[in-house]
Motif scaffolding. Structure first.
Motif, PDB file in Angstrom:
ATOM      1  N   GLY A 274      -3.979 -31.176  33.112  1.00  0.00           N
ATOM      2  CA  GLY A 274      -3.449 -32.543  31.867  1.00  0.00           C
ATOM      3  C   GLY A 274      -4.265 -33.129  31.329  1.00  0.00           C
ATOM      4  N   GLY A 275      -4.439 -33.510  30.063  1.00  0.00           N
ATOM      5  CA  GLY A 275      -6.072 -33.878  29.430  1.00  0.00           C
ATOM      6  C   GLY A 275      -5.668 -35.789  28.680  1.00  0.00           C
TER       7      GLY A 275
ATOM      8  N   GLY B 298      -2.743 -36.852  24.103  1.00  0.00           N
ATOM      9  CA  GLY B 298      -2.268 -36.412  25.389  1.00  0.00           C
ATOM     10  C   GLY B 298      -2.152 -34.389  25.127  1.00  0.00           C
ATOM     11  N   GLN B 299      -1.906 -33.512  26.139  1.00  0.00           N
ATOM     12  CA  GLN B 299      -1.713 -32.565  26.789  1.00  0.00           C
ATOM     13  C   GLN B 299      -1.295 -32.131  27.731  1.00  0.00           C
TER      14      GLN B 299
ATOM     15  N   MET C  93      -8.793 -31.444  25.965  1.00  0.00           N
ATOM     16  CA  MET C  93      -8.450 -32.641  26.294  1.00  0.00           C
ATOM     17  C   MET C  93      -8.674 -32.520  27.312  1.00  0.00           C
ATOM     18  N   GLY C  94      -9.549 -33.322  27.852  1.00  0.00           N
ATOM     19  CA  GLY C  94     -10.537 -34.562  29.249  1.00  0.00           C
ATOM     20  C   GLY C  94      -9.473 -34.977  29.561  1.00  0.00           C
ATOM     21  N   GLY C  95     -10.613 -35.757  30.385  1.00  0.00           N
ATOM     22  CA  GLY C  95      -9.115 -37.318  30.475  1.00  0.00           C
ATOM     23  C   GLY C  95      -8.765 -37.656  31.516  1.00  0.00           C
ATOM     24  N   GLY C  96      -8.874 -38.665  32.261  1.00  0.00           N
ATOM     25  CA  GLY C  96      -7.414 -38.842  33.396  1.00  0.00           C
ATOM     26  C   GLY C  96      -8.462 -39.363  34.245  1.00  0.00           C
TER      27      GLY C  96
END
Ligand SMILES: [Zn+2]
Lengths: 269, 81, 71
Positions: free
Chosen positions: A152-153, A159-160, C65-68
């Protein structure tokens, strides 16, 4: 068949009522072991929903402590938790929802030399980290151990997510090969992120876990689900197993884990 | 019911149990049986008798008998599908 | 020619162009943050200048896409 107490039947009634889940599906959930990597924006909803669903054993890995800037989206942490370890804060809320489950905490960063022994105790891994070195490490370790996981990102308004079942579906590295150069990477801290995006994506990942454990429906394998919250467009892009994938391809070049960077995550806050 | 009495393999009394918990108990009892075995379930008049048998049928079970009990509640025979 | 970009049909001038040119046309600010898939094959970053896209090709730009987790 597993014996449910009256309270359990009531607690899990909305699962049991679902034809595809039922008593058997709930029993599977209660026997499942799931590891959440990262107790942040994604890990928060994932942890809350998995605890609520009665996943029997939930592990959480995170080396950080709670910061005021986390509270805009990391809904498992409260103001009173600032400066306490994220894993302890998350565990407390998860057990407050459901004291019947077991929550194991790992207050550390995942590294090449500790990840395999940690993930081996679990049936499924959920990646909710914000940094690429860890994402690739989780991918490689899960492929090597044959443990399914959810990637997840999130970034800004986007978001993906994709689900990887090693050996059957394309892995994260099939598509993304290697971490982008660190200076090109905007992390949440530099780029910002709309708080509710974390909930949107994290709950999709949590749903994938519940589907995997109960065997209901079709997983996001071979599929990158992306959304843009500005337009609320959701898209599915088909991905394919790549023969030349460095970790799951025909002639893998990555056969041992390694740390991408010295500081996979920095502990100082 | 006019047929000869069918012997149920299990009995669950859900009188006084509202929706949807009566269906939850029904599903739990059915899960313990083999296909072809019969569950007798007692349901209150009104919403319970109007909803539970239909839900059981939707999940592939068969309603093979239904009769009202002296107290106004219902006895329903469900054959596991 | 017509290509498909992330599932959407797109009209492009000419009969072929390289991935490098397409990345520019699409105003991708940091190509390092994109993985490019053509007809299901992920293209090696070093081949963007020499890989041609032709009529009917299905091209996907897949963003890192990173993030979290961290703040
Ligand atoms: Zn792969």
């Amino acid at each position: 068949m597993r014996d449910f107490s009256e309270a359990q039947l009531e607690r899990y009634s909305r699962h049991i009522l679902l034809q595809d889940v039922g008593v058997e599906g709930q029993a599977k959930l209660m026997e499942a072991r799931v590891l959440i990597v990262g107790a942040g924006g994604l890990g928060a909803p994932i942890g809350l929903y998995l605890a609520a669903a009665g996943i029997g054993k939930i592990g959480i890995v995170d080396g950080d402590t709670v910061d005021l800037s986390n509270l805009q989206r990391q809904v498992i942490h409260f103001e009173k938790d600032i400066d306490t370890p994220k894993v302890a804060s998350a565990r407390e809320k998860m057990l407050a929802i459901n004291p019947e489950i077991e929550v194991v905490t790992y207050q550390k960063c995942l590294r090449a030399d500790n990840i395999r022994e940690i993930i081996r105790d679990y049936d499924f891994v959920v990646d909710g980290t914000d940094n690429f070195p860890t994402k690739f490490l989780v991918n490689d370790a899960c492929v090597m151990e044959g443990i399914p996981f959810s990637h997840g990102g999130i970034l800004r308004f986007d978001g993906q997510t994709m689900t990887v079942v090693p050996g059957k579906s394309p892995c994260y590295r099939c598509t993304f090969r290697q971490p982008p150069p660190p200076d090109a990477v905007p992390t949440c801290s530099q780029a910002g992120v709309l708080g509710a995006i974390a909930g949107m994506l994290g709950t999709i990942q949590a749903a994938e876990v519940l589907k995997f454990v109960t065997g209901v429906g079709d997983l996001l394998t071979g599929t990158l689900l992306t959304f843009d919250a500005k337009t609320m467009d959701f898209k599915k892009i088909k991905l394919h197993k790549q023969k030349n994938c460095p970790v799951c391809g025909e002639a893998p070049t990555i056969t041992e884990l390694y740390d991408e960077e010295q500081a996979v995550c920095n502990l100082h806050n | 019911m006019t047929k000869a009495k069918i012997q149920a393999d299990a009995l669950k009394d859900c009188r006084g149990v509202g929706c949807p918990m009566n269906l939850v108990y029904t599903k739990v009892e059915l899960a313990k049986l083999q296909a072809g075995q019969i569950l007798e379930i007692h349901l209150d008049d009104g919403a319970p008798i109007n909803n539970v048998p239909g839900s059981a049928e939707k999940e592939g079970h068969r309603i093979i008998g239904k009769k009202q009990l002296p107290d106004g509640a219902w006895s329903v025979l469900i054959e596991k599908g | 020619m017509q290509i498909s970009m992330n599932g959407e049909k797109r009209q492009v001038a000419g009969d072929s162009l390289t991935i490098a040119v397409l990345l520019e046309m699409e105003k991708v600010e940091s190509p390092e943050m994109v993985s490019v898939q053509v007809n299901g094959d992920v293209i090696d970053r070093t081949l963007y200048q020499e890989t041609d896209i032709g009529d009917g090709d299905e091209v996907d730009f897949l963003y890192f896409m990173g993030g979290g987790s961290r703040r």
